[in-house]
Design a protein around this motif. Structure first.
Motif, PDB file in Angstrom:
ATOM      1  N   LYS A 136       0.834  -1.210   0.000  1.00 21.35           N
ATOM      2  CA  LYS A 136       0.000   0.000   0.000  1.00 21.35           C
ATOM      3  C   LYS A 136       0.870   1.263   0.000  1.00 21.35           C
ATOM      4  CE  LYS A 136      -4.410  -1.417   1.027  1.00 21.35           C
ATOM      5  NZ  LYS A 136      -5.522  -1.000   0.205  1.00 21.35           N
ATOM      6  N   ILE A 137       1.935   1.252   0.796  1.00 17.79           N
ATOM      7  CA  ILE A 137       2.855   2.388   0.856  1.00 17.79           C
ATOM      8  C   ILE A 137       3.544   2.569  -0.494  1.00 17.79           C
ATOM      9  CG2 ILE A 137       5.027   3.206   1.870  1.00 17.79           C
ATOM     10  CD1 ILE A 137       3.982   1.862   4.524  1.00 17.79           C
ATOM     11  N   ASP A 138       3.998   1.472  -1.096  1.00 12.76           N
ATOM     12  CA  ASP A 138       4.631   1.548  -2.416  1.00 12.76           C
ATOM     13  C   ASP A 138       3.676   2.133  -3.457  1.00 12.76           C
ATOM     14  OD1 ASP A 138       6.968   0.483  -1.393  1.00 12.76           O
ATOM     15  OD2 ASP A 138       6.599  -1.551  -2.173  1.00 12.76           O
ATOM     16  N   GLU A 139       2.408   1.747  -3.399  1.00 16.09           N
ATOM     17  CA  GLU A 139       1.419   2.279  -4.344  1.00 16.09           C
ATOM     18  C   GLU A 139       1.241   3.785  -4.169  1.00 16.09           C
ATOM     19  OE1 GLU A 139      -1.998  -0.135  -3.482  1.00 16.09           O
ATOM     20  OE2 GLU A 139      -1.277  -1.801  -4.721  1.00 16.09           O
ATOM     21  N   LEU A 140       1.205   4.236  -2.916  1.00 18.31           N
ATOM     22  CA  LEU A 140       1.093   5.680  -2.671  1.00 18.31           C
ATOM     23  C   LEU A 140       2.316   6.425  -3.201  1.00 18.31           C
ATOM     24  CD1 LEU A 140      -0.406   6.127   0.911  1.00 18.31           C
ATOM     25  CD2 LEU A 140      -1.433   6.758  -1.258  1.00 18.31           C
ATOM     26  N   MET A 141       3.471   5.851  -2.982  1.00 20.72           N
ATOM     27  CA  MET A 141       4.698   6.478  -3.475  1.00 20.72           C
ATOM     28  C   MET A 141       4.677   6.559  -5.001  1.00 20.72           C
ATOM     29  SD  MET A 141       6.378   7.384  -0.849  1.00 20.72           S
ATOM     30  CE  MET A 141       7.977   7.744  -1.523  1.00 20.72           C
ATOM     31  N   GLN A 142       4.187   5.515  -5.652  1.00 21.02           N
ATOM     32  CA  GLN A 142       4.100   5.518  -7.107  1.00 21.02           C
ATOM     33  C   GLN A 142       3.126   6.587  -7.590  1.00 21.02           C
ATOM     34  OE1 GLN A 142       6.087   3.675  -9.234  1.00 21.02           O
ATOM     35  NE2 GLN A 142       5.242   5.148 -10.681  1.00 21.02           N
ATOM     36  N   GLN A 143       2.018   6.758  -6.887  1.00 17.78           N
ATOM     37  CA  GLN A 143       1.060   7.804  -7.250  1.00 17.78           C
ATOM     38  C   GLN A 143       1.703   9.183  -7.145  1.00 17.78           C
ATOM     39  OE1 GLN A 143      -2.255   7.083  -4.634  1.00 17.78           O
ATOM     40  NE2 GLN A 143      -3.290   5.795  -6.142  1.00 17.78           N
ATOM     41  N   SER A 144       2.524   9.384  -6.119  1.00 16.56           N
ATOM     42  CA  SER A 144       3.223  10.661  -5.967  1.00 16.56           C
ATOM     43  C   SER A 144       4.185  10.892  -7.127  1.00 16.56           C
ATOM     44  CB  SER A 144       4.013  10.701  -4.655  1.00 16.56           C
ATOM     45  OG  SER A 144       3.161  10.728  -3.569  1.00 16.56           O
ATOM     46  N   LYS A 145       4.930   9.861  -7.475  1.00 12.99           N
ATOM     47  CA  LYS A 145       5.872   9.981  -8.592  1.00 12.99           C
ATOM     48  C   LYS A 145       5.134  10.268  -9.890  1.00 12.99           C
ATOM     49  CE  LYS A 145       9.231   6.834  -6.554  1.00 12.99           C
ATOM     50  NZ  LYS A 145       9.830   5.487  -6.635  1.00 12.99           N
ATOM     51  N   ASP A 146       4.028   9.576 -10.118  1.00 13.68           N
ATOM     52  CA  ASP A 146       3.246   9.807 -11.331  1.00 13.68           C
ATOM     53  C   ASP A 146       2.697  11.225 -11.370  1.00 13.68           C
ATOM     54  OD1 ASP A 146       3.743   7.219 -12.115  1.00 13.68           O
ATOM     55  OD2 ASP A 146       1.754   6.460 -11.561  1.00 13.68           O
ATOM     56  N   ALA A 147       2.264  11.725 -10.223  1.00  5.89           N
ATOM     57  CA  ALA A 147       1.741  13.088 -10.164  1.00  5.89           C
ATOM     58  C   ALA A 147       2.823  14.091 -10.548  1.00  5.89           C
ATOM     59  CB  ALA A 147       1.206  13.398  -8.764  1.00  5.89           C
ATOM     60  N   ILE A 148       4.033  13.863 -10.099  1.00  4.43           N
ATOM     61  CA  ILE A 148       5.142  14.754 -10.440  1.00  4.43           C
ATOM     62  C   ILE A 148       5.474  14.637 -11.922  1.00  4.43           C
ATOM     63  CG2 ILE A 148       7.606  15.173 -10.105  1.00  4.43           C
ATOM     64  CD1 ILE A 148       7.100  14.319  -7.117  1.00  4.43           C
ATOM     65  N   ARG A 149       5.548  13.410 -12.403  1.00  4.40           N
ATOM     66  CA  ARG A 149       5.908  13.181 -13.815  1.00  4.40           C
ATOM     67  C   ARG A 149       4.880  13.733 -14.778  1.00  4.40           C
ATOM     68  NH1 ARG A 149       6.984   7.512 -12.616  1.00  4.40           N
ATOM     69  NH2 ARG A 149       9.120   7.537 -11.911  1.00  4.40           N
ATOM     70  N   TYR A 150       3.603  13.498 -14.472  1.00  5.91           N
ATOM     71  CA  TYR A 150       2.564  13.814 -15.431  1.00  5.91           C
ATOM     72  C   TYR A 150       1.792  15.089 -15.098  1.00  5.91           C
ATOM     73  CZ  TYR A 150       3.790   9.069 -16.627  1.00  5.91           C
ATOM     74  OH  TYR A 150       4.489   7.944 -16.950  1.00  5.91           O
ATOM     75  N   GLY A 151       2.272  15.816 -14.099  1.00  5.34           N
ATOM     76  CA  GLY A 151       1.747  17.150 -13.809  1.00  5.34           C
ATOM     77  C   GLY A 151       0.358  17.232 -13.246  1.00  5.34           C
ATOM     78  N   PHE A 152       0.073  16.445 -12.231  1.00  3.93           N
ATOM     79  CA  PHE A 152      -1.227  16.569 -11.560  1.00  3.93           C
ATOM     80  C   PHE A 152      -1.362  17.929 -10.984  1.00  3.93           C
ATOM     81  CE2 PHE A 152      -2.617  12.022 -10.880  1.00  3.93           C
ATOM     82  CZ  PHE A 152      -3.857  12.223 -11.395  1.00  3.93           C
TER      83      PHE A 152
END
Length: 101
Positions: free
Chosen positions: A85-101
């Motif tokens: 679950k923690i890894d998934e949250l971290m991935q969401q954060s990285k995706d937000a940075i990469r794709y400009g949420f």
């Protein structure tokens, strides 16, 4: 699902307002030491709105606390569950940075 969460979801609120209502409900559950319900609120908030913010930060804290509890109880399955679950949250954060949420 918790009836209070369902009631918020059925109101048909715009995504941001729905997330805000769920976050507030999660805070109330947290204050009442109902962490499973608080986590459910914040997870639903993330599903509604999806952008990093309050719910994500609270989930990270809650998942870390749950992982620590599982570790102390020598519950390897629980530790693995919350680590994912923690890894998934971290991935969401990285995706937000990469794709400009």
């Amino acid at each position: 699902m918790d009836p209070a969460i369902t009631a918020i979801m059925q109101q048909g609120l715009p995504a941001k307002e729905c997330a805000t209502a769920l976050n507030e409900l999660g805070k109330r559950y947290q204050e009442q030491q109902e962490m499973e319900l608080a986590i459910a609120c914040w997870e639903q908030s993330m599903a509604c709105y999806g952008k990093p913010g309050f719910a994500q930060a609270q989930l990270m804290k809650a998942y870390n606390a749950k992982r620590r509890e599982c570790s102390q109880a020598r519950d390897g399955v629980g530790v693995e569950h919350y680590s994912i679950k923690i890894d998934e949250l971290m991935q969401q954060s990285k995706d937000a940075i990469r794709y400009g949420f």
